[in-house]
Motif scaffolding. Structure first.
Motif: not given
Ligand code: TYD
Ligand code: ZN
Length: 404
Positions: A3, A44, A46-47, A6, A8
């Protein structure tokens, strides 16, 4: 891939094949030189930021002949004049206010600011379109907005009360540098306001034609809130706008400087309820996209077999995605008419469909018109009422393929 926000893991959910840069409308003779790039999007883990998996170099996209003109429709002209008046009334009220626009295009927004005699600067790398802005009295720096340019602007002009962007912030893969630049430029109470395509609209309407090389990110309120947090800002407002089928305008401020509007939580609740950016949601979207392709090609092939004449209406960047993804070329669509002089006499990148001026539409009217500029449907259908009155039919593909 990792990403861009972040670090990720980004999981791909839709592959639109190898595509040219969407706004590289070239003269027919130069069509063979076109480089192609994979066009695919992922989310992503993560974010949650949805983003392209491959990047086209920025010099290939925002070259001197970049043909997009933000003033090309009454809808856009009215919207940005209002946006400028709103900023003048709410934010640019101090003794000597200053506003910077990221990607000012032909000055559609800053023109109103310039007319009001308020200090401003547009930062745009595309020379031809920047010259149009300058010609209407807008001050322009022909460059990319990033940390380096922001520092240079601050050194010359001092801090800005507002940094504004419209359909430009999602274009910038290096958002960390952009937000560092905003941080350098903004006064303590300044705001960063930007309006961009909304993933919620894209998914809800199967508007996959918003996916092209320029649009690196597909924002949600959740991903923008996370982005703001990571780079030292706070998301304090969210509001819908009518452009490009329904976008969102985000307002970022320094943490704790503005009381967040209840709209932020309301939009976040709505996104939670619909499961936006959830793997199941984006996979369902990808299926709907494939169905549009099947239906659109079947419709055009059936009309061709019946000997009907079909032409395209409007050649936005969006039309590059649709024609290349669906394999629609001049055999199914002999030409597309578009009101932008910088596109006329050129061909749609990749698909190589010639672009003609709007007059070609009525010489004579076709039996059917495929509306690529569907986000301007109201304005275009009103302008071309005569076409429908003489029995002409519109074909649309958002939210699904329909012959109107
Ligand atoms: P737009 O949707 O603003 O852009 P993009 O998808 O590239 O961000 O583009 C609309 C296109 O439609 C633009 O090329 C101008 C054209 N157009 C017409 O040809 N006639 C019209 O009446 C209108 C409103 C737009
Ligand atoms: Zn991320």
């Amino acid at each position: 891939m990792d990403c861009r926000i972040c670090g990720g893991t980004v999981t791909e959910f839709l592959d639109l094949g190898r595509q040219p840069s969407a706004n590289r409308f070239v003269p027919p003779g130069r069509a063979a030189e076109e480089p192609l790039f994979p066009l695919a999007v992922g989310a992503c883990g993560g974010c949650t930021m949805v983003q392209l998996t491959t990047e086209v170099p920025r010099e290939l996209k925002y070259h001197d002949e970049y043909p997009y003109r933000a003033s090309g429709s009454a809808l856009h002209r009215e919207h940005f004049a209002r946006a400028a008046r709103d900023l003048l009334r709410t934010e640019l009220t101090g003794p000597d206010p200053f506003v910077v626009e990221v990607g000012c295009n032909d000055g559609v927004m800053l023109g109103t600011i310039a007319d009001a005699g308020v200090r401003h600067l547009g930062v745009d790398p595309a020379a031809e379109v920047a010259a149009l802005a300058a010609a209407r009295g807008v001050r322009v720096l022909t460059d990319w907005f990033e940390a380096r340019t922001a520092a240079a602007v601050r050194a010359v002009h001092g801090p800005a009360d507002v940094v504004f962007g419209a359909n430009t912030i999602c274009h910038l893969p290096y958002l960390g540098s952009v937000l560092a630049g905003v941080d350098t430029l903004l006064t303590a109470d300044g705001v960063f306001v930007f309006e961009e395509p909304y993933l919620g609209t894209i998914v809800e309407r199967t508007a996959f034609d918003q996916i092209y090389d320029e649009h690196v990110f597909y924002f949600t309120v959740r991903s923008v809130r996370e982005l703001a947090r990571r780079f030292g800002f706070e998301l304090v407002d969210v509001a819908p706008t009518p452009l490009h089928g329904g976008e969102l305008r985000y307002t970022l401020a320094r943490p704790g400087r503005r009381r967040p509007s209840p709209a932020v939580e309301q939009w976040l609740d709505r996104e939670r309820a619909t499961g936006l950016a959830h793997p199941r949601t984006v996979e369902r979207f990808a299926e709907a996209v494939r169905r549009v392709r099947t239906d659109l090609v079947a419709t055009l092939e059936r009309l061709a077999a019946e000997g009907r004449r079909v032409v395209g209406y409007g050649a936005p960047g969006k039309s590059t995605t649709v024609t290349n993804y669906c394999g629609i070329g001049p055999a199914l669509l002999p030409f597309i008419c578009d009101s932008t002089p910088a596109k006329q006499g050129r061909v749609v990148p990749g698909a190589r469909i010639p672009i003609a001026p709007p007059e070609a539409f009525r010489a004579p009217y076709p039996d059917f018109a495929l509306l690529f500029a569907w986000n301007h449907a109201e304005e275009i259908m009103a302008k071309e009422r005569d076409f429908a009155e003489r029995g002409g039919r519109w074909i649309v593909y958002v939210p699904r393929v329909q012959v109107l």
